[in-house]
Design a protein around this motif. Structure first.
Motif, mmCIF file in Angstrom:
data_model
loop_
_atom_site.group_PDB
_atom_site.id
_atom_site.type_symbol
_atom_site.label_atom_id
_atom_site.label_comp_id
_atom_site.label_asym_id
_atom_site.label_seq_id
_atom_site.Cartn_x
_atom_site.Cartn_y
_atom_site.Cartn_z
ATOM 1 N N ALA A 104 0.540 -1.089 -0.101
ATOM 2 C CA ALA A 104 -0.200 0.066 -0.067
ATOM 3 C C ALA A 104 0.997 1.110 -0.362
ATOM 4 O O ALA A 104 0.542 2.143 -0.399
ATOM 5 N N THR A 105 2.164 1.203 -0.026
ATOM 6 C CA THR A 105 3.269 2.228 0.621
ATOM 7 C C THR A 105 4.233 2.121 -0.422
ATOM 8 O O THR A 105 4.378 1.213 -0.707
ATOM 9 N N LEU A 106 5.592 3.290 -0.880
ATOM 10 C CA LEU A 106 6.193 3.339 -1.472
ATOM 11 C C LEU A 106 7.299 4.119 -0.434
ATOM 12 O O LEU A 106 7.025 4.927 -0.445
ATOM 13 N N THR A 107 8.576 4.219 -0.795
ATOM 14 C CA THR A 107 9.539 4.522 -0.128
ATOM 15 C C THR A 107 10.514 4.722 -1.485
ATOM 16 O O THR A 107 10.732 4.888 -2.457
ATOM 17 N N VAL A 139 5.215 6.765 0.740
ATOM 18 C CA VAL A 139 4.615 7.813 0.044
ATOM 19 C C VAL A 139 3.291 6.606 -0.198
ATOM 20 O O VAL A 139 3.346 5.117 -0.445
ATOM 21 N N LYS A 140 1.858 7.296 0.055
ATOM 22 C CA LYS A 140 0.885 5.712 -0.209
ATOM 23 C C LYS A 140 1.060 5.965 -1.749
ATOM 24 O O LYS A 140 0.417 6.845 -2.172
#
Length: 290
Positions: free
Chosen positions: A92-95, A109-110
């Protein structure tokens, strides 16, 4: 013992060449020659938990778990659909890397951002029905005893107990019937097949032509106007009454004019349709033949 020699009496005959052998050896030789090894009886499989009474065993479930040594066995349960979804679920999220000395270098970040604006009123959504079809897509079945022209006995409603003639099945699955109106005051109307008794009496309506507009929309109830209190109409509280339309009267005459001559040809059928079905003391419906 005669003349210094000993003679042993035996029922087993002495064969030539067996004088020098002992008694056990002779018996063993006889068994090998005449008899075969007996087969061991085969054991039938039986439960480890003997039954005391019907459905009640001697040992409990936990005791049988220990007796069968189930704790030594290892089972791998199959993976469920929910577990597969959890395993295959996208993150669900990314770095993302962020520039600047005071920003920490990374930021989470979503992947799917929430909407910036929301509607002021909730919009109703249709719930998932897990593969169930709506009522309009259900298959319509009809009892084998109900065919066009069958005389039915209505069991509910204002016309309960009256006998009617079945015309056809509508798209909703309801039955279209008629009295006719001139005989028992039952107009063209719909009824459910659960609340009728199919009799063995039949009317030949193969030559009857029904209007094509006799559908479920034709019989749908119209909402009556409710009185509104306005200026100068405070005492006008009369509700709008239902009135039979001219179209209904015309369709009733069209259908009945074709069925009445057929009924008059059959003796006693007119009186049978006019009579009302009822049960009296000592009459049981499951013993009646309709």
């Amino acid at each position: 013992m005669r003349g210094g020699t000993y003679v042993r009496s035996s029922r087993v005959p002495v064969t030539p060449g067996s004088e020098g052998r002992g008694w056990p050896a002779m018996m063993a030789g006889e068994k090998k020659a005449g008899e075969k090894k007996a087969k061991k009886p085969r054991k039938h499989h039986a439960s480890r938990n003997p039954v005391l009474a019907r459905g009640i065993g001697k040992y409990s479930r936990s005791a049988m778990y220990a007796r069968k040594a189930m704790y030594k066995r290892k089972y791998d349960a199959p993976e469920t659909k929910i577990e597969k979804k959890k395993r295959e679920k996208a993150p669900a999220t990314l770095t993302k890397p962020v520039g600047g000395d005071k920003n920490g270098g990374n930021r989470v970040v979503k992947v799917r951002k929430m909407p910036r604006y929301y509607p002021t009123e909730d919009v109703p959504r249709k719930l998932l029905s897990h593969g169930k079809k709506p009522f309009c897509q259900h298959k319509r079945k009809l009892r084998a005893s109900i065919t066009p022209g069958t005389v039915l006995i209505i069991l509910t409603g204002r016309h309960r107990g009256k006998r009617v003639v079945f015309l056809k099945q509508l798209a909703s699955g309801l039955l279209l019937v008629t009295g006719p109106l001139a005989i028992n005051r039952v107009p063209l109307r719909r009824t459910h097949q659960k609340f009728v008794i199919a009799t063995s009496t039949k009317v030949d309506i193969s030559g009857v032509k029904l209007p094509k507009h006799l559908t479920d929309a034709y019989f749908k109830k119209k909402r009556l106007r409710k009185p509104k209190h306005q200026e100068g109409e405070i005492f006008d509280t009369e509700k709008e009454k239902y009135e039979v339309t001219e179209q209904r009267k015309t369709d009733q005459k069209t259908v009945d004019s074709q069925i009445l001559p057929i009924i008059k040809k059959v003796p006693q059928l007119r009186g049978y349709l006019r009579s009302v079905f009822a049960l009296s003391n000592g009459v049981y419906p499951h013993k009646l033949v309709f």
